[in-house]
Enzyme design. Structure first.
Site, mmCIF file in Angstrom:
data_model
loop_
_atom_site.group_PDB
_atom_site.id
_atom_site.type_symbol
_atom_site.label_atom_id
_atom_site.label_comp_id
_atom_site.label_asym_id
_atom_site.label_seq_id
_atom_site.Cartn_x
_atom_site.Cartn_y
_atom_site.Cartn_z
ATOM 1 N N LYS A 70 15.512 52.034 87.443
ATOM 2 C CA LYS A 70 15.332 50.638 87.827
ATOM 3 C C LYS A 70 15.144 50.533 89.337
ATOM 4 O O LYS A 70 15.793 51.252 90.104
ATOM 5 C CB LYS A 70 16.547 49.830 87.368
ATOM 6 C CG LYS A 70 16.439 48.325 87.546
ATOM 7 C CD LYS A 70 17.653 47.631 86.952
ATOM 8 C CE LYS A 70 17.597 46.133 87.123
ATOM 9 N NZ LYS A 70 18.765 45.451 86.507
ATOM 10 N N SER A 145 17.694 41.723 83.290
ATOM 11 C CA SER A 145 16.754 41.979 84.376
ATOM 12 C C SER A 145 16.140 43.380 84.326
ATOM 13 O O SER A 145 15.187 43.676 85.040
ATOM 14 C CB SER A 145 17.471 41.803 85.723
ATOM 15 O OG SER A 145 18.525 42.757 85.860
ATOM 16 N N SER A 169 22.199 42.582 81.460
ATOM 17 C CA SER A 169 20.869 43.004 81.900
ATOM 18 C C SER A 169 20.411 44.349 81.370
ATOM 19 O O SER A 169 19.265 44.744 81.606
ATOM 20 C CB SER A 169 20.804 43.017 83.431
ATOM 21 O OG SER A 169 20.808 41.705 83.928
#
Length: 482
Positions: A70, A145, A169
């Site tokens: 990420k 996210s 997330s």
């Protein structure tokens, strides 16, 4: 099976094949925002050299496995942008502990994955690089996210990717994309080198296609880190040890409040009950629990999270690094214009909200009360785990929604109502696929375990994995495989 360790291909050939898949699918899915071929090939060549030198037995089970990270995680040799204009040119000057540990395990760092700006979102629609699309249906969001990591694994670009989970997330995009998504116990995995959103809630976790890969990843990234003051000082464990164990006698409780919640998709509920029935058939003892203070979890979470985020991101001021407004009149104008231009609308909204919560006259009214409400949520879980080993709940109320479907911020925030209580309590949780809906979208189930009991969590997930036997693939992946 690991094709590199099996001798089916070299690690360099594995990198070649991975980038071929990414080249074929990333343009439409937008899961990766930066590729790191120099790092990937260097790691591959090291693995190949060790195998050629007869050292294969010294390599771990993840050697030669491609991974994605990420884009809020630092990795030397790549940018760390948090998918924001504010950090669009920021180069990592060190590597996050979790990232380094996965690389030390022999994995191949393929690139950085898309995310909601500064991890503020539940759909990966707020990224400055544009939204990530769900591989199962390109008109649907992948969740957020950590949507880029979830989509990269779902599309089989990489078998493993790391994400971060502040209020769901990892688990929510895992549910939307049909991947196994783990949020470990708070402090189980170091957050050093990961851009902080909410320091008392954030946790690094993973996406994978199987429970075993999830366990192997946790083996690699967990453990105490002296650079993270909140990192738990616990002995290392082998989280694969119980994957084949029977769940006979395991005490499993369904959260009746959640299954009776308004708006829960009947198909998701049915798939959860089918999983519970499968566990009972295998000898688990089934019961029910109530988590009554979960109804306050969303309000509590958004007070605490935004307050901590406003403090964490205060360092982004245009003075030390990151974006900086030009032709400003004075320092106040510099601050105002830099933050207005550098941050997107959702980030600005949350930072303003958090600053308000911490302001004079509001701290006691909101933030202090939120901390007390958080204690009540935590006590609900502690009471439940006094009688049960595993708690079963929905991950999300619906399957993946269409782009633009949740323009109202409050509606978007409610997407995390079944995941947020876990972060407030700090316990471990995992989302995994439980079937397909009539529309062909993944259904999901959430398993929750007590503090530092990921071994039982993964044991239960492995048993469910055998029961659900979820082997479906997104259409373009299936076509490529064929």
């Amino acid at each position: 099976m690991n094709p590199v360790l099996n001798g089916d291909m070299t690690a360099r050939e594995c990198v070649d094949a991975t980038y071929t898949e990414i080249d074929a699918h990333n343009k439409e899915i937008n899961a990766f925002v930066e590729l790191t071929p120099d790092l990937a090939y260097a790691a591959a060549d090291e693995i190949d050299a060790r195998i050629k030198a007869g050292q294969k037995d010294e390599l771990g089970p993840l050697a030669g496995v491609p991974v994605g990270f990420k884009d809020n995680m630092n990795l030397i040799g790549s940018k760390m942008t948090c998918c924001s204009n504010f950090l669009k040119d920021f180069e990592s000057v060190y590597t996050a502990t979790a990232v380094q540990r996965l690389i030390d395990a022999g994995t191949l760092p393929i690139g950085k994955t898309n995310m909601d700006e500064f991890a503020f979102g539940s759909s990966t629609e707020t990224s400055v690089f544009g939204p990530t699309k769900n591989p199962w249906n390109l008109e649907r969001v992948p969740g957020g996210s950590s949507g880029g990591s979830a989509a990269a694994v779902a599309a089989r670009m990489v078998p493993i990717a790391l994400g971060s989970d502040t209020g769901g997330s990892i688990r929510q995009p895992g549910a939307f994309t049909g991947t196994v998504a783990l949020k470990p116990t708070y402090s189980r995995v170091s957050r050093f080198g990961v851009t902080g959103v909410s320091s008392s809630l954030d946790q690094v976790g993973s996406f994978a296609t199987t429970v075993k890969d999830t366990a192997l990843t946790l083996n690699a990234i967990s453990g105490h880190d002296r650079f993270d003051t909140m990192s738990a000082k616990r002995d290392s464990e082998d989280f694969t040890a119980k994957l084949d164990s029977s769940v006979k006698g395991l005490r499993v409780a369904v959260v009746k409040d959640y299954l009776e919640a308004d708006g829960l998709d009947p198909e998701i509920k049915a798939s959860i009950l089918a999983g519970v029935a499968a566990l009972e058939t295998q000898g688990a003892q089934i019961g029910e629990v109530s988590l009554p203070h979960s109804e306050y979890a969303i309000s509590t979470y958004y007070i605490i999270m935004t307050a901590e985020a406003s403090s964490n991101l205060a360092r982004l001021d245009g003075i030390r690094y990151g974006a900086r407004a030009q032709d400003t009149k004075d320092v106040v104008d510099l601050y105002l214009r830099t933050r207005a231009e550098g941050f997107g609308p959702e980030t600005r909204r949350r930072l303003i909200m958090g600053t308000y919560m911490l302001s004079a006259g509001h701290y006691d009214k909101y933030f202090d009360r939120a901390l007390r409400a958080r204690t009540l949520v935590k006590q609900d879980f502690e009471k439940a785990f006094a009688d049960y080993d595993i708690i079963v709940a929905p991950t999300t109320a619906t399957t993946a929604f269409e782009f633009g479907a949740k323009q109202d911020p409050l509606t978007m925030y409610l997407s995390d109502r079944f995941t947020v209580p876990v972060n407030l309590a700090g316990v471990a949780a995992l989302s995994m696929p439980s079937g397909l809906s009539q529309e062909g979208l993944p259904l999901s189930i959430q398993l929750i375990s007590n503090y530092y009991d990921e071994a039982t969590l993964l044991q239960t997930a492995a048993a469910l994995e055998r029961s659900y036997d979820f082997t479906e693939l997104p259409s373009h992946v299936a076509e490529t495989t064929a």
